[in-house]
Design an enzyme around this catalytic site. Structure first.
Site, PDB file in Angstrom:
ATOM      1  CE  LYS A  36      -0.831   0.470   4.721  1.00 37.53           C
ATOM      2  NZ  LYS A  36      -0.306   1.742   5.183  1.00 37.53           N
ATOM      3  CB  THR A  37       3.866   2.343   1.843  1.00 37.46           C
ATOM      4  OG1 THR A  37       3.252   1.979   3.064  1.00 37.46           O
ATOM      5  CG2 THR A  37       4.597   3.657   2.013  1.00 37.46           C
ATOM      6  CG  ASP A 220      -0.844   5.448   4.678  1.00 40.76           C
ATOM      7  OD1 ASP A 220      -1.435   4.456   4.214  1.00 40.76           O
ATOM      8  OD2 ASP A 220       0.253   5.380   5.275  1.00 40.76           O
ATOM      9  CD  GLU A 221      -2.403   2.567   8.165  1.00 37.37           C
ATOM     10  OE1 GLU A 221      -3.449   1.878   8.051  1.00 37.37           O
ATOM     11  OE2 GLU A 221      -1.299   2.093   8.489  1.00 37.37           O
ATOM     12  CD  GLN A 251      -3.798  -4.201   7.906  1.00 37.01           C
ATOM     13  OE1 GLN A 251      -2.846  -4.000   8.647  1.00 37.01           O
ATOM     14  NE2 GLN A 251      -3.696  -4.171   6.585  1.00 37.01           N
ATOM     15  NE  ARG A 606       0.859  -6.760  10.783  1.00 36.39           N
ATOM     16  CZ  ARG A 606       0.659  -6.005   9.698  1.00 36.39           C
ATOM     17  NH1 ARG A 606       1.531  -5.076   9.379  1.00 36.39           N
ATOM     18  NH2 ARG A 606      -0.399  -6.188   8.924  1.00 36.39           N
TER      19      ARG A 606
END
Length: 721
Positions: A36-37, A220-221, A251, A606
């Site tokens: 995503k980044t 973002d997020e 998330q 993770r």
DNA sequence: CCATCCGCAGTTTTT
DNA sequence: CTGCGGATGG
């Protein structure tokens, strides 16, 4: 057409689709580990290269400073030139920038100070006292979250609907708190956002200037935005050609602090032309880990729907270990950690994740015992330390004498004979004449309106601060802070503290001086702020790394919440027990339970190569031993992705735990958990743990006389009683 | 002004 | 069982 191969080639089809989408509203649903980044960064580069977007037409918004710094750095690397013109930062950082520029229109004071949560709570406490309310009936912590929640809903005290006496008091406290902030020139975190939102909302001409400037808005997020942040974004991006947001409903783990996943839906509903792109290819985790994650999250209702897949190998199954108690759990995990290190894993590639901070303790003790370096995330950060805040409070007060919070903090620290009595008088004088404490102190000194003793002490304090102000005035930042730390007498106080605490405080103050000097040296000139103002804001907005220790290769310990956004080769997910995870406070409400499940999903995803999940049957919590059953989340994982390390041994639970085989496995007849045994040398005790097989089988026995011991059953000659 | 004792709470956290 | 915060007494 410009060459865009460097931008598009490293991307998969879905990523490419997102990055090269026609300017407009784009929502990218980005699964964990789906890049995503990377998509955000490449989108910015694409806009610059293909649509000739200038850096200053771009606004990139994140939640944390770390994410903002990473994004900026990666954009620069990709484009090969400075991304300085880009407005990239956190909601709070960007709001702060707007407010410094337009402090007058925003109704603030020049040089306003930022209150961090700690400052805010202290101020609230003072307000409660000044209203003659009982702190026990109006707990500052709760008032603080009440005020912040109100602000996060864009609600001012006047907007509050009051139904009862309790509500009326809450509103009064909020009103008085806000008035105190205005008087002192102080702005708390939520206020930064709300004020800048109101600034644009109420100044259409100013708003349109920014709305024209920000043609490209990247977020973002997105799933973590609260109502105020959502409204802020819609306002700021109202004139944008391009509004590109990235998020993952699976998330969303910050509902409890006001984040609303629904914003993802609202984003498309508000504008049906929104382009939706899903990123489902995962580049992080091996197949078994992903399979487990997918199956788990599938138990949540109302998802926007994503199914992660990987082109990589299945890897190792997820290990599941049912420990007897929390100590057994820690020993097992640390043993695995030693094994991993033996296999060549770096320690920093290993992480122990848990639901609540209290769980770190056993792991720390066990790691310490085995001499394995570790680092615990969370806890006090650099700029939150008392000694740092003390020194900075002097600095703040010098620059902004109206800052009552700083005045209260330093007026009698170090002790100089200005006690509660004097302060009470001073406070009431300040309140009745509508001036700050500092002004009241000056007045009291010249008019001798207080007892002689108090006047003397205050006069000395006033003179000291004037001296500090004069002498530090023209010094570079680092030198000024050095001067103040000595001149205030703080340094002497810390030096006198001969416990090792004093020494570390001195070290921290020295570090503050270095940090300030470095900050000033590296800073780009800014017409809106002098270095000192900027540094003080930096101290509030970026509390600094958790532990300032030099970097070393350490096993990482942190809560699941802090693990979001990180990845590790081997993840240990500890304490998967009903009541702990999902937490008992969240079990009743379906919405909160689903958030717990997402938290578990975050934890699982993770892991890159290996994942070990553990639970304990007994756990010492709040001083008493509690029984626990394995988390429902364990049962939600398909067995084809699991490998159980050892049959779960169960005490006093004949049927075993549902889904988990319970065996009566015993290394020797009668040697079962809970059995009472006798040993020739150690006396009598109870079996608390069993492990190993055949000649290697060992039991842990808690002896009445000598405590707990591990014994090899083949040698120990235990007799059952 | 400081030390000490008692009572109480005890998910998660960034800015 | 901890750790924090507040009240209390020297």
């Amino acid at each position: 057409m410009d060459d865009v191969s460097d931008i598009l080639d490293p991307l998969n089809a879905a990523q490419r689709e997102a990055v090269s989408a026609e300017p407009g509203r784009v929502l990218v649903l980005a699964g964990a580990g789906s890049g995503k980044t990377r998509v955000l960064v490449h989108r910015a580069a694409w806009l610059a290269r293909v649509h000739h977007a200038s850096p200053w037409s771009m606004l990139a918004v994140t939640f944390t400073n770390k994410a903002a710094a990473e994004m900026r750095g990666r954009i620069e690397r990709l484009l090969g030139f400075s991304a300085n013109g880009i407005w990239a930062g956190t909601f709070h950082g960007l709001s702060h920038r707007l407010l410094r520029r337009h402090w007058q229109e925003a109704g603030l004071r020049d040089g306003f100070q930022i209150l961090d949560s700690d400052d805010q709570r202290r101020l609230i406490k003072r307000v409660i006292r000044s209203l003659d309310l009982e702190e026990s009936r109006w707990p500052p912590r709760q008032i603080q979250s009440f005020i912040n929640a109100a602000k996060d809903r864009c609600e001012r005290p006047a907007d509050m609907v009051v139904n009862d006496a309790h509500g009326a008091v809450l509103r009064d406290i909020h009103t008085a708190y806000q008035a105190a902030c205005e008087r002192g020139g102080q702005v708390d975190f939520a206020e930064l956002l709300l004020r800048s939102y109101e600034l644009l909302r109420d100044n259409p001409s100013l708003a349109s200037r920014y709305q024209e400037q920000f043609q490209h808005v990247l977020v973002d997020e997105f799933q973590d935005t609260n109502s105020l942040q959502y409204a802020w974004l819609e306002l700021v991006a109202a004139g944008a050609r391009d509004f590109f947001v990235v998020g993952d409903d699976d998330q969303s783990i910050y509902g409890w602090r006001g984040a609303r996943v629904e914003h993802i839906r609202q984003f498309t509903n508000d504008n049906p032309d929104t382009r939706l792109v899903r990123l489902e290819q995962n580049y992080r985790s091996s197949g078994h880990i992903l399979g487990a994650a997918n199956a788990l999250i599938d138990n949540n209702d109302g998802r926007l729907g994503k199914q992660l897949w990987t082109a990589g190998s299945a890897g190792e199954p997820v290990e599941v270990y049912g420990a007897f108690n929390e100590l057994d759990e820690a020993r097992f995990i640390v043993q695995r950690i030693e094994q991993a290190i033996g296999e060549g894993f770096d320690r920093s590639e290993l992480a122990i994740l848990y639901r609540s901070n209290a769980q770190s303790r056993v792991f720390e003790e066990t790691l310490l015992e085995r001499g394995i370096p570790y680092r615990v995330y969370g806890g006090l950060r650099f700029f939150e330390r008392a000694e740092i805040k003390d020194v900075l409070a002097y600095f703040r007060l010098i620059r902004q004498p109206r800052d009552d919070a700083s005045f209260e903090r330093v007026v009698n620290h170090p002790p100089r004979g200005i006690g509660g009595k004097t302060l009470d008088l001073l406070r009431s004088q300040a309140r009745s004449s509508g001036v700050s404490l500092w002004e009241a102190a000056e007045l009291a000194v010249t008019e001798r309106s207080l007892p002689a003793r108090a006047c003397q002490a205050l006069a000395r304090f006033v003179a000291l601060l004037q001296t500090l102000a004069e002498e530090s005035g023209n010094l570079p930042l680092g030198d000024a802070i050095a001067m103040i730390s000595t001149g205030s007498g703080l340094r002497e106080v810390y030096a006198a503290d001969r416990n090792d605490r004093g020494e570390s405080r001195l070290e921290n103050v020295d570090e503050l001086i270095n940090v300030a000097a470095r900050y000033e040296a590296n800073r780009e000139p800014d017409p809106e702020m002098d270095a000192a103002t900027a540094f003080l804001a930096h101290a509030a907005l970026e509390a600094g790394e958790g532990q300032a220790d030099g970097w070393q290769d350490c096993v990482q310990l942190m809560t699941l919440h802090s693990a979001k956004g990180l990845e590790f080769r081997w993840v240990f997910l500890a304490g998967l027990e009903e009541g702990l995870f999902p937490h008992r406070m969240s079990i009743e409400e379906p919405g909160r339970l689903e958030e717990e499940r997402r938290l578990c999903y975050v934890g699982i995803t993770r892991a890159r190569e290996r994942l070990t999940i553990s639970s304990a049957e007994k756990r010492r919590l709040h001083g008493e031993e509690r029984h626990a059953t394995p988390s429902r989340f364990i049962h939600e994982l398909p067995s084809e992705h699991l490998h159980e390390i050892r049959p779960r041994v169960s005490v006093r639970r004949p049927g075993g735990v549902s889904g988990m085989p319970s065996s009566g496995w015993q290394p020797q007849p009668g040697l079962a958990l809970g059995a009472r045994v006798s040993h020739a040398r150690f006396g009598d005790g109870v079996v608390t743990n069993l492990e190993g097989h055949g000649a290697d089988a060992r039991v842990q026995v808690n002896f009445d006389a000598v405590g707990s011991k591990w014994l090899v059953t083949a040698l120990a000659r235990l007799t059952t009683l």
